[in-house]
Scaffold this active site. Structure first.
Site, PDB file in Angstrom:
ATOM      1  N   ASP A  24     -16.226  -3.575  -2.170  1.00 11.84           N
ATOM      2  CA  ASP A  24     -16.768  -3.941  -0.857  1.00 11.84           C
ATOM      3  C   ASP A  24     -18.283  -4.089  -0.981  1.00 11.84           C
ATOM      4  O   ASP A  24     -18.988  -3.101  -1.160  1.00 11.84           O
ATOM      5  CB  ASP A  24     -16.390  -2.825   0.132  1.00 11.84           C
ATOM      6  N   ASN A  26     -20.384  -5.393   1.386  1.00 15.20           N
ATOM      7  CA  ASN A  26     -21.185  -5.380   2.622  1.00 15.20           C
ATOM      8  C   ASN A  26     -20.888  -4.188   3.530  1.00 15.20           C
ATOM      9  O   ASN A  26     -21.229  -4.194   4.714  1.00 15.20           O
ATOM     10  CB  ASN A  26     -21.000  -6.695   3.394  1.00 15.20           C
ATOM     11  N   ASP A  28     -18.215  -2.892   4.966  1.00 14.41           N
ATOM     12  CA  ASP A  28     -17.323  -2.903   6.138  1.00 14.41           C
ATOM     13  C   ASP A  28     -15.963  -2.277   5.822  1.00 14.41           C
ATOM     14  O   ASP A  28     -15.033  -2.353   6.623  1.00 14.41           O
ATOM     15  CB  ASP A  28     -17.153  -4.328   6.699  1.00 14.41           C
ATOM     16  N   ASP A  32     -14.410  -7.763  -0.910  1.00 14.56           N
ATOM     17  CA  ASP A  32     -14.778  -9.156  -0.649  1.00 14.56           C
ATOM     18  C   ASP A  32     -15.154  -9.860  -1.948  1.00 14.56           C
ATOM     19  O   ASP A  32     -15.226  -9.238  -3.009  1.00 14.56           O
ATOM     20  CB  ASP A  32     -15.933  -9.212   0.372  1.00 14.56           C
ATOM     21  N   ASP A 101      -4.281 -17.888  -5.184  1.00 16.83           N
ATOM     22  CA  ASP A 101      -2.902 -17.721  -4.741  1.00 16.83           C
ATOM     23  C   ASP A 101      -2.615 -18.849  -3.756  1.00 16.83           C
ATOM     24  O   ASP A 101      -3.375 -19.039  -2.804  1.00 16.83           O
ATOM     25  CB  ASP A 101      -2.782 -16.353  -4.037  1.00 16.83           C
ATOM     26  N   ASP A 204       3.123 -18.593  -4.503  1.00 15.40           N
ATOM     27  CA  ASP A 204       3.900 -17.621  -3.745  1.00 15.40           C
ATOM     28  C   ASP A 204       5.330 -18.149  -3.534  1.00 15.40           C
ATOM     29  O   ASP A 204       5.521 -19.342  -3.289  1.00 15.40           O
ATOM     30  CB  ASP A 204       3.199 -17.427  -2.386  1.00 15.40           C
ATOM     31  N   GLU A 268       5.552 -17.068  -8.662  1.00 11.10           N
ATOM     32  CA  GLU A 268       6.256 -15.866  -8.229  1.00 11.10           C
ATOM     33  C   GLU A 268       7.730 -16.251  -8.135  1.00 11.10           C
ATOM     34  O   GLU A 268       8.250 -16.579  -7.077  1.00 11.10           O
ATOM     35  CB  GLU A 268       5.758 -15.362  -6.871  1.00 11.10           C
ATOM     36  N   HIS A 329       1.252  -6.213  -6.066  1.00  7.02           N
ATOM     37  CA  HIS A 329       1.013  -5.745  -4.700  1.00  7.02           C
ATOM     38  C   HIS A 329       2.294  -5.655  -3.881  1.00  7.02           C
ATOM     39  O   HIS A 329       2.249  -5.259  -2.727  1.00  7.02           O
ATOM     40  CB  HIS A 329       0.019  -6.688  -4.025  1.00  7.02           C
ATOM     41  N   ASP A 330       3.412  -6.086  -4.423  1.00  3.65           N
ATOM     42  CA  ASP A 330       4.700  -5.974  -3.718  1.00  3.65           C
ATOM     43  C   ASP A 330       5.598  -4.909  -4.336  1.00  3.65           C
ATOM     44  O   ASP A 330       6.173  -4.084  -3.631  1.00  3.65           O
ATOM     45  CB  ASP A 330       5.460  -7.306  -3.776  1.00  3.65           C
TER      46      ASP A 330
HETATM   47  C1  NOJ Z   1       5.277 -12.831  -1.735  1.00  4.66           C
HETATM   48  C2  NOJ Z   1       3.966 -12.125  -1.668  1.00  4.66           C
HETATM   49  O1  NOJ Z   1       3.653 -11.609  -2.927  1.00  4.66           O
HETATM   50  C3  NOJ Z   1       4.111 -11.072  -0.608  1.00  4.66           C
HETATM   51  O2  NOJ Z   1       3.040 -10.167  -0.598  1.00  4.66           O
HETATM   52  C4  NOJ Z   1       4.269 -11.764   0.708  1.00  4.66           C
HETATM   53  O3  NOJ Z   1       4.462 -10.803   1.716  1.00  4.66           O
HETATM   54  C5  NOJ Z   1       5.458 -12.722   0.675  1.00  4.66           C
HETATM   55  N1  NOJ Z   1       5.481 -13.524  -0.519  1.00  4.66           N
HETATM   56  C6  NOJ Z   1       5.398 -13.666   1.823  1.00  4.66           C
HETATM   57  O4  NOJ Z   1       4.356 -14.588   1.605  1.00  4.66           O
END
Ligand code: NOJ
Length: 531
Positions: A24, A26, A28, A32, A101, A204, A268, A329-330
């Site tokens: 970060d 700035n 907040d 970023d 992405d 994605d 993905e 991140h999923d």
């Molecule tokens: C896959 C992404 O990696 C995920 O984070 C997102 O919620 C879904 N696609 C929907 O875009």
């Protein structure tokens, strides 16, 4: 043919950044682009060749960037277009390329196209989305289920009396990829960013872009189907996984190739069988790299991981190249998902990912073995967690800020600032402390990456399976190198070729000569130089 300089994404290690959580600049409480610029020295020191940035385009953040409201902009919370250009340039100076992405399956419901589309059946952009009439009884047009909700993937637009499709949140309407204008518009979006110097895109839901033109019902699952699908109750045959998606990927690959062969597409490809996965490489005319979810979801034991990896390498077209990932991140962080926070296990995973034949993707924090904190309900941000709590807790715990220092704010932000997601255990695990400790996970990660850079056999050389006792995974690379990783709770006696241990996960045996059998401790791994 792949030329020498075009191999950066095959030889190099790629690194995923979740921009809100990296640095970060700035104060907040949200990471970023300028924060990322400030950390390029760390990434260059670590030795990564490319960064995949989770979405940075303008978004109302119903799904934290994966609901895009303008594909040719930067979200003001993350920076400006100029910041993005500077990041691309500065990263280039550090020998690092940037992947953006791209979210082509759906937009935000706040995108101008959708705002127009809901204005009426005759609207200019109506056909850019997937609309259908209700069944005679007024119910949804078919049985498709949303990934994020276990309920219908259709939302009724009361004004027009038609339903629109959303495979994810109702705030993420699916685009209609049968419409030629949508295809042309996305060509333009790809060019917009390619012209600004991005090295490519992570795409994605790359397996789901085109929907069945007849909107046929999905088939209900049976006991024979994979658990993943049984949980949904149907096979996503018609709302995802259509063969026509490959036409779109081929089109984009052609477009990327008009720039130069160093521009790449990474998908993905969330499919659960390898037959389907390898199709996404096409005849080296679709994706350059396809994420391997069967590997990511394999049980954490040597037999399952090894079998999946070897099957992948056996099936992948000769011109194509595998990807090895443990976290994102999923799916969460491998430090938790596979290793339950155990330091020895984390080191073994890093050795596996970085010594395989293929491109490793590390997720920010993997390099320090960052774990996932528990997130309280009040702190949840992920719509999936909010929807399924407490059965499912969502994805926030793997998206917490990067842990740079032991100071308040974790070096992610200023001490007094509330971060957008809570901080994890930064006093215990952070970059600064690990940088100073030659036996740390960070130094192991860096040394493994450096070794790949020095020894071409470890990137381009063959992968040759080597017999090993149960629980142990052994392989050779390019004839010269032998990797032995003990993914079990028991010590194991193994054959080691004559040579020298170059890297030991605990570092105790670094530089030790080998010849004949040795006893490798539980959850330890070594790389032997047999030259
Ligand atoms: C896959 C992404 O990696 C995920 O984070 C997102 O919620 C879904 N696609 C929907 O875009």
């Amino acid at each position: 043919m792949v030329q020498e300089g075009d191999r950066w994404w095959r030889d190099g290690v790629l690194y995923q950044i979740y921009p809100r959580s990296f640095a970060d600049s700035n104060g907040d409480g949200v990471g970023d682009l300028r924060g990322i610029i400030g950390k390029l020295d760390h990434l260059a020191w670590l030795g990564v060749s490319g960064i995949w940035l989770s979405p940075v385009m303008r978004s109302p953040n119903k799904d934290w960037g994966y609901d895009v409201a303008d594909y040719k902009s930067i979200d003001p919370e993350l920076g400006t277009l100029e910041d993005a250009e500077e990041l691309i340039e500065e990263a280039g100076r550090h020998g690092i390329r940037i992947l953006f992405d791209l979210v082509p399956n759906h937009t935000s419901d706040q995108h101008d196209w959708f705002r127009d589309a809901v204005s009426g059946r005759e609207a200019r952009f109506r056909d850019w989305y997937v609309w259908a009439d209700p069944k005679d009884d007024g119910s949804a047009p078919n049985n498709w289920i949303s990934v994020f909700g276990g309920e219908s993937a259709w939302e009724l637009d009361v004004t027009s009396g038609q339903y629109y499709l959303h495979n994810f949140l109702q705030h993420q309407p699916d685009l209609n990829w049968w419409n030629g204008e949508v295809r042309d518009e996305f060509d333009d979006i790809l060019r917009f960013w390619f012209d600004r110097g991005v090295a490519g895109f992570r795409i994605d839901v790359a397996h789901a872009i085109v929907k069945d033109s007849e909107l046929r019902d999905n088939t209900p699952t049976t006991d024979q189907d994979l658990e993943f699908y049984r949980n949904i109750g149907q096979l996503p045959e018609y709302n995802m996984n259509r063969p026509e998606t490959h036409d779109v990927l081929r089109r984009w690959r052609k477009l990327a190739d008009t720039y130069d062969p160093q521009r790449i597409l990474v998908g993905e490809t969330y499919v659960h069988d390898l037959d389907r996965l390898v199709e996404f490489y096409g005849q080296d005319d679709e994706l350059n790299l396809a994420f391997n979810f069967p590997f990511i979801h394999a049980n954490f034991e040597s037999k399952a991981l090894r079998a999946t990896a070897e099957k992948t390498m056996g099936m992948i077209p000769p011109a194509s190249w595998p990807v090895w990932t443990g976290s994102n991140h999923d799916v969460g962080r491998f430090a938790r998902r596979w290793c339950e926070g155990d330091d020895a296990k984390i080191r073994c995973v890093l050795m596996v990912l970085l010594m395989m034949r293929g491109t490793p993707f590390l997720y920010y924090g993997d390099e320090i073995g960052m774990d996932e904190p528990e997130i309280a309900y009040e702190d949840l941000k992920d719509p999936v967690g909010l929807r399924f709590w407490p059965v499912g807790k969502g994805r926030d715990s793997c998206r917490t800020p990067m842990q740079w220092t032991a100071e308040q704010g974790a070096g992610f932000t200023e001490a007094s600032v509330d971060t957008w997601l809570p901080l994890g255990d930064y006093r215990r695990t952070n970059v600064t402390a690990q940088k100073e400790d030659p036996t740390s996970v960070l130094r192991l990660t860096r040394d493994l990456i450096a070794l790949r850079r020095e020894a071409q056999e470890l990137t381009r050389g063959s992968y040759d399976p080597v017999d090993a006792p149960d629980g142990l995974w052994a392989w050779a690379r390019g004839g010269r190198w032998r990797i032995l990783v003990n993914l079990s709770d028991n010590d194991a006696v193994v054959d080691a070729p004559p040579g020298r241990v170059v890297l030991h996960t605990t570092r105790e045996w670094d530089d030790r000569p080998t010849n004949g059998s040795l006893e490798l401790g539980a959850w330890q791994g070594i790389v032997i130089d047999g030259a």
